[in-house]
Design a protein around this motif. Structure first.
Motif, PDB file in Angstrom:
ATOM      1  N   LYS A  12      28.041 143.139  63.860  1.00 33.87           N
ATOM      2  CA  LYS A  12      27.602 142.590  65.152  1.00 33.87           C
ATOM      3  C   LYS A  12      26.197 142.025  65.083  1.00 33.87           C
ATOM      4  CE  LYS A  12      30.352 145.622  68.085  1.00 33.87           C
ATOM      5  NZ  LYS A  12      30.316 146.733  69.025  1.00 33.87           N
ATOM      6  N   ARG A  13      25.276 142.774  64.495  1.00 33.29           N
ATOM      7  CA  ARG A  13      23.882 142.317  64.415  1.00 33.29           C
ATOM      8  C   ARG A  13      23.765 141.031  63.608  1.00 33.29           C
ATOM      9  NH1 ARG A  13      20.397 147.832  63.444  1.00 33.29           N
ATOM     10  NH2 ARG A  13      20.678 148.640  65.544  1.00 33.29           N
ATOM     11  N   LEU A  14      24.470 140.972  62.505  1.00 34.09           N
ATOM     12  CA  LEU A  14      24.442 139.770  61.672  1.00 34.09           C
ATOM     13  C   LEU A  14      25.032 138.581  62.428  1.00 34.09           C
ATOM     14  CD1 LEU A  14      23.735 138.552  58.939  1.00 34.09           C
ATOM     15  CD2 LEU A  14      25.960 139.324  58.101  1.00 34.09           C
ATOM     16  N   CYS A  15      26.086 138.812  63.198  1.00 33.39           N
ATOM     17  CA  CYS A  15      26.684 137.752  64.018  1.00 33.39           C
ATOM     18  C   CYS A  15      25.690 137.235  65.050  1.00 33.39           C
ATOM     19  CB  CYS A  15      27.935 138.262  64.733  1.00 33.39           C
ATOM     20  SG  CYS A  15      29.349 138.544  63.683  1.00 33.39           S
ATOM     21  N   VAL A  16      25.037 138.144  65.743  1.00 31.94           N
ATOM     22  CA  VAL A  16      24.073 137.752  66.780  1.00 31.94           C
ATOM     23  C   VAL A  16      22.906 136.999  66.160  1.00 31.94           C
ATOM     24  CG1 VAL A  16      22.416 138.648  68.467  1.00 31.94           C
ATOM     25  CG2 VAL A  16      24.735 139.571  68.388  1.00 31.94           C
ATOM     26  N   LEU A  17      22.387 137.493  65.058  1.00 26.53           N
ATOM     27  CA  LEU A  17      21.259 136.832  64.396  1.00 26.53           C
ATOM     28  C   LEU A  17      21.657 135.439  63.903  1.00 26.53           C
ATOM     29  CD1 LEU A  17      18.323 137.202  63.596  1.00 26.53           C
ATOM     30  CD2 LEU A  17      19.103 138.180  61.439  1.00 26.53           C
ATOM     31  N   THR A  18      22.851 135.316  63.379  1.00 32.06           N
ATOM     32  CA  THR A  18      23.345 134.015  62.925  1.00 32.06           C
ATOM     33  C   THR A  18      23.451 133.047  64.093  1.00 32.06           C
ATOM     34  OG1 THR A  18      24.585 135.097  61.160  1.00 32.06           O
ATOM     35  CG2 THR A  18      25.213 132.850  61.704  1.00 32.06           C
ATOM     36  N   LEU A  19      23.994 133.515  65.200  1.00 37.17           N
ATOM     37  CA  LEU A  19      24.136 132.653  66.371  1.00 37.17           C
ATOM     38  C   LEU A  19      22.779 132.257  66.951  1.00 37.17           C
ATOM     39  CD1 LEU A  19      27.199 134.315  68.118  1.00 37.17           C
ATOM     40  CD2 LEU A  19      27.142 132.221  66.768  1.00 37.17           C
ATOM     41  N   LEU A  20      21.831 133.177  66.935  1.00 36.62           N
ATOM     42  CA  LEU A  20      20.494 132.851  67.437  1.00 36.62           C
ATOM     43  C   LEU A  20      19.822 131.771  66.588  1.00 36.62           C
ATOM     44  CD1 LEU A  20      19.041 136.320  68.492  1.00 36.62           C
ATOM     45  CD2 LEU A  20      19.742 134.436  69.976  1.00 36.62           C
ATOM     46  N   THR A  21      19.972 131.862  65.284  1.00 37.26           N
ATOM     47  CA  THR A  21      19.375 130.832  64.431  1.00 37.26           C
ATOM     48  C   THR A  21      20.048 129.478  64.658  1.00 37.26           C
ATOM     49  OG1 THR A  21      20.805 131.436  62.566  1.00 37.26           O
ATOM     50  CG2 THR A  21      18.610 132.430  62.644  1.00 37.26           C
ATOM     51  N   MET A  22      21.338 129.479  64.913  1.00 34.35           N
ATOM     52  CA  MET A  22      22.030 128.228  65.208  1.00 34.35           C
ATOM     53  C   MET A  22      21.554 127.640  66.542  1.00 34.35           C
ATOM     54  SD  MET A  22      23.899 127.418  62.744  1.00 34.35           S
ATOM     55  CE  MET A  22      24.203 128.251  61.228  1.00 34.35           C
ATOM     56  N   LEU A  23      21.252 128.503  67.512  1.00 38.93           N
ATOM     57  CA  LEU A  23      20.744 128.025  68.798  1.00 38.93           C
ATOM     58  C   LEU A  23      19.341 127.423  68.649  1.00 38.93           C
ATOM     59  CD1 LEU A  23      21.958 130.800  71.263  1.00 38.93           C
ATOM     60  CD2 LEU A  23      22.857 128.495  70.971  1.00 38.93           C
ATOM     61  N   VAL A  24      18.505 128.029  67.812  1.00 34.05           N
ATOM     62  CA  VAL A  24      17.175 127.475  67.559  1.00 34.05           C
ATOM     63  C   VAL A  24      17.302 126.100  66.905  1.00 34.05           C
ATOM     64  CG1 VAL A  24      15.044 127.766  66.218  1.00 34.05           C
ATOM     65  CG2 VAL A  24      16.017 129.699  67.456  1.00 34.05           C
ATOM     66  N   ASP A  25      18.227 125.971  65.979  1.00 38.24           N
ATOM     67  CA  ASP A  25      18.481 124.686  65.330  1.00 38.24           C
ATOM     68  C   ASP A  25      18.917 123.643  66.366  1.00 38.24           C
ATOM     69  OD1 ASP A  25      19.124 122.653  63.464  1.00 38.24           O
ATOM     70  OD2 ASP A  25      21.166 123.414  63.293  1.00 38.24           O
ATOM     71  N   ALA A  26      19.833 124.017  67.256  1.00 36.00           N
ATOM     72  CA  ALA A  26      20.312 123.088  68.288  1.00 36.00           C
ATOM     73  C   ALA A  26      19.189 122.696  69.242  1.00 36.00           C
ATOM     74  CB  ALA A  26      21.467 123.724  69.060  1.00 36.00           C
ATOM     75  N   ALA A  27      18.366 123.665  69.622  1.00 37.32           N
ATOM     76  CA  ALA A  27      17.241 123.371  70.519  1.00 37.32           C
ATOM     77  C   ALA A  27      16.261 122.409  69.853  1.00 37.32           C
ATOM     78  CB  ALA A  27      16.542 124.667  70.917  1.00 37.32           C
ATOM     79  N   GLY A  28      16.008 122.597  68.575  1.00 34.28           N
ATOM     80  CA  GLY A  28      15.121 121.688  67.849  1.00 34.28           C
ATOM     81  C   GLY A  28      15.677 120.277  67.790  1.00 34.28           C
ATOM     82  N   ALA A  29      16.985 120.172  67.589  1.00 35.50           N
ATOM     83  CA  ALA A  29      17.618 118.852  67.540  1.00 35.50           C
ATOM     84  C   ALA A  29      17.494 118.124  68.872  1.00 35.50           C
ATOM     85  CB  ALA A  29      19.083 119.000  67.153  1.00 35.50           C
ATOM     86  N   LEU A  30      17.488 118.865  69.975  1.00 35.83           N
ATOM     87  CA  LEU A  30      17.348 118.237  71.292  1.00 35.83           C
ATOM     88  C   LEU A  30      15.890 118.008  71.685  1.00 35.83           C
ATOM     89  CD1 LEU A  30      20.082 120.123  73.322  1.00 35.83           C
ATOM     90  CD2 LEU A  30      20.111 117.741  72.604  1.00 35.83           C
ATOM     91  N   LEU A  31      14.991 118.789  71.156  1.00 39.43           N
ATOM     92  CA  LEU A  31      13.591 118.685  71.547  1.00 39.43           C
ATOM     93  C   LEU A  31      12.872 117.516  70.874  1.00 39.43           C
ATOM     94  CD1 LEU A  31      11.557 120.025  73.370  1.00 39.43           C
ATOM     95  CD2 LEU A  31      10.962 121.568  71.515  1.00 39.43           C
TER      96      LEU A  31
END
Length: 164
Positions: A12-31
């Motif tokens: 679970k922790r690895l899943c959440v951490l992976t998803l959070l890093t993907m969200l940071v990547d997506a936010a950077g692409a939009l910013l």
């Protein structure tokens, strides 16, 4: 899907951490485009060199952060996929030990090897593709709508109408 989720549950922790890093990547692409637009609209049109330099440095910082998140997310995703694959292969192997000689002959050695290696590999690839390509889409859509509302409410409503 329930079977895959059962194997993802211990991580679970690895899943959440992976998803959070993907969200940071997506936010950077939009910013980045927003910072570029500000740089052009405010800095270039106003002739404010300090503002252009500030936005440029902000773009570099966002790019480095998003790039690091992309690399870390890809590594975490591969690690998660490898761990799930290992657990699935062990489960298939353990289940095959329970077969009688007649059952094992019915399946065949080649079929058992294919199930243990190829089928689990396809599931591993599906996990990576889902995390890296499917899950970021709703996040990108949501963040894009929020950013559109920050710029212009009409544009935000238009994006909601188009995506709904």
């Amino acid at each position: 899907m329930k079977t895959v989720l059962r194997f993802l549950k211990p991580y679970k922790r690895l899943c959440v951490l992976t998803l959070l890093t993907m969200l940071v990547d997506a936010a950077g692409a939009l910013l980045i485009p927003t910072l570029t637009a500000d740089m052009i609209n405010i800095g270039v049109s106003g002739g404010n060199l300090n503002f252009i330099v500030q936005r440029g440095l902000a773009m570099v910082a966002v790019t480095v952060l998003a790039g690091a998140a992309t690399l870390l997310g890809s590594w975490l995703c591969a690690d998660l996929s490898a761990k799930v694959g290992k657990d699935m292969r062990n489960a298939v192997y353990d289940k095959s030990l329970a077969f009688s000689a007649h059952d094992f002959e019915q399946f065949g050695t080649g079929s058992m090897i294919a199930r243990t290696l190829n089928d689990v590999n396809i599931i591993q690839q599906s996990i990576v593709w889902c995390i890296q390509m499917v899950i970021p889409v709703p996040a990108l859509c949501t963040m894009g709508i929020v950013m559109a509302f920050a710029i212009d409410a009409t544009m935000g409503y238009l994006l909601i109408a188009v995506t709904a």
